[in-house]
Enzyme design. Structure first.
Site, PDB file in Angstrom:
ATOM      1  CD  GLU A 294      -3.131   0.430   2.067  1.00 29.70           C
ATOM      2  OE1 GLU A 294      -4.215  -0.259   1.711  1.00 29.70           O
ATOM      3  OE2 GLU A 294      -3.264   0.898   3.049  1.00 29.70           O
ATOM      4  CG  HIS A 323       8.707 -29.574   1.478  1.00 30.24           C
ATOM      5  ND1 HIS A 323       9.460 -30.440   1.120  1.00 30.24           N
ATOM      6  CD2 HIS A 323       9.297 -28.901   2.914  1.00 30.24           C
ATOM      7  CE1 HIS A 323      10.345 -30.560   2.095  1.00 30.24           C
ATOM      8  NE2 HIS A 323      10.352 -29.608   3.056  1.00 30.24           N
ATOM      9  CE  LYS A 437     -11.235   3.097   2.021  1.00 28.73           C
ATOM     10  NZ  LYS A 437     -10.583   4.021   2.934  1.00 28.73           N
TER      11      LYS A 437
END
Ligand code: PA5
Length: 467
Positions: A294, A323, A437
């Site tokens: 951010e 792994h 938003k």
């Protein structure tokens, strides 16, 4: 350096280890260190002008710390569980530290006697929140609503659901005692609520942004409730803050981290993998991912030119991801810098018994310990990567406690703003998250956001491309 100090090992970034093509050669290091004359001056100005508010948090005045501790004390007297309602920078820091200190199994093992059990409900996902509210005894649960702006939809929605549930279970007066609001001291919509409706509250310093706020009341209240030593956390951060004031790149761990990350990014390493060799530090790797993403993923530089830059952070865990991811890190594109976090002392150990001396695959492990094994794996992985021309650095913590966490948190925050200065962008804002938003507000019918609802309808292609 004191034995309790974090060490930054960058040997596997150098041309000495990786050769001139992949490593940082001496001449390049000299050029990089010269660019820190400008970076240092800019950060110095930022500190003096009060823009880097997080830098002052290790020196939080005693009266403010007392207010945080007495709220924590009060909540611990009322309840066994603390639910944090917050998201992004208002959530990830508390999770990181609590997971580091109480471990990844903390919710399924017996609760510590000296602390509340901490839940961080950082999503508006109804499955997650329903199961939490139904699983907890609300009469023994308190809530810490954390939102600097007070306008974050996820947090506002959860706050109202939680308040309603608490009022039903305990009545309005008791409900208010169990809900602490952590928000801006003057601005935003939560502050007037706290004042007018008498919710206990704590301030987020106005010059401290969400993802830099774990060492403010945002992180300190939940962590004190959970029984962690917040003085030691701030003490570790304070020692690191002093180290990060050094003007020379090679004496300043934040500058060195930023220099390496940015230099490798400029040479095509677009991915920064944060890989602690400690399962309990996965939350810290996720906290760092938000901080780096951010802060540094930006369309415009400080001159207003379009740059669209950023380095994608990835959270991994060693030895687990050896792994899962390591094959890609070893042989895939040369687009990654790996940052390991290792522990000199795991604080506990398990000796491996010699049960099968006749079996080669097991005999060599007998008499050794799990700490020896994981430390050998971290060392071997870094060396194997270097062998393939793949750079890595290691943040070496002496052990995992509040002091060490304070150091590593502060180092990574300071490195992030140093990287921002080096890149010529603003690491403190996040303009790119605004549009989604506003479109959400439009969809949910918030007054004043009708035009965003219309914009969404224009963007929406309906079912035409749905199989
Ligand atoms: O780092 C940031 O600024 C963001 O991640 C915010 O913390 C997040 O959006 C939540 O904001 P607020 O605390 O205002 O609810």
């Amino acid at each position: 350096m004191a034995p309790t100090d974090l060490r930054l090992d960058y040997a596997y970034c150098t041309a000495d280890a990786l050769g001139g093509v992949h490593g940082v050669a001496r001449q390049r290091a000299v050029e990089l260190s010269q660019s820190f004359i400008r970076v240092h001056a800019e950060l110095e100005r930022g500190r003096q002008e009060g823009r880097l508010g997080f830098w002052e948090l290790p020196q939080t005045p005693a009266a403010e710390l007392t207010a945080i501790k007495s709220q924590a004390e009060r909540l611990r007297g009322l309840a066994d569980n603390l639910v944090v309602l917050g998201i992004g920078g208002s959530a990830l820091g508390a999770t990181a530290v609590d997971m580091a200190l109480n471990g990844i199994w903390r919710h399924s093992l017996p609760r510590r006697q000296d602390g509340m059990r901490l839940y961080v409900a950082d999503n508006s996902d109804p499955r997650m929140f329903t199961s939490l509210l139904e699983g907890l005894d609300l009469k023994r649960t308190a809530f810490n609503v954390i939102s600097k702006s007070g306008s974050t939809a996820e947090t506002a929605a959860q706050f109202m659901v939680a308040l309603d549930r608490l009022e039903q279970a305990l009545g309005p007066e008791e409900a208010r005692r169990r809900l602490v609001l952590t928000t801006d001291p003057v601005a935003g919509s939560l502050r007037p609520l706290a004042t007018l409706q008498g919710f206990p509250s704590l301030p987020v310093p106005p010059n401290v942004g969400g993802r830099y706020s774990v060492l403010s009341a945002v992180g300190l209240l939940p962590l004190a409730c959970a029984g962690h030593d917040i003085d030691a956390l701030l003490a570790g951060a304070g020692r690191m803050a002093a180290r990060c004031l050094a003007p020379e790149m090679t004496a300043n761990p934040a500058y060195l981290f930023a220099a390496l990350a940015v230099d490798f990014w400029r040479r095509g390493r677009n991915i920064l993998v944060m890989m602690p060799y400690v399962s309990d530090l996965f939350g810290l790797a996720q906290w760092f991912a938000q901080l780096w993403a951010e802060s540094l993923g930006k369309a415009l530089n400080l001159k207003g030119e379009t740059v669209n830059l950023g380095q994608t952070p990835v959270a991994a865990v060693g030895a687990t991801d050896q792994h899962s991811q390591l094959q890609l890190y070893m042989e895939g594109p040369h687009d990654k810098l790996i940052c390991f976090i290792t522990l000199d002392n795991y604080g506990c150990d398990l000796e491996i018994p010699s049960l099968y001396p006749e079996l080669d695959a097991m005999a060599y492990l007998g008499g050794r310990s799990l700490a020896e094994l994981i430390q050998a794996e971290a060392k071997a992985t870094a060396a194997a990567l270097a062998d393939q021309g793949r750079p890595s650095l290691s943040l070496r913590l002496p052990l995992l406690d509040e002091d060490a966490l304070g150091q590593v948190i502060f180092l990574l925050e300071a490195a992030t703003v140093a990287a921002g200065a080096l890149l010529g962008i603003d690491p403190l804002d996040q303009p790119g998250v605004e549009l989604s938003k506003k479109l959400t507000y439009g969809l949910m019918g918030r007054p004043g956001f009708d035009s965003f609802r219309q914009r969404l309808e224009e963007l929406d292609l309906g079912q035409r491309f749905v199989l």
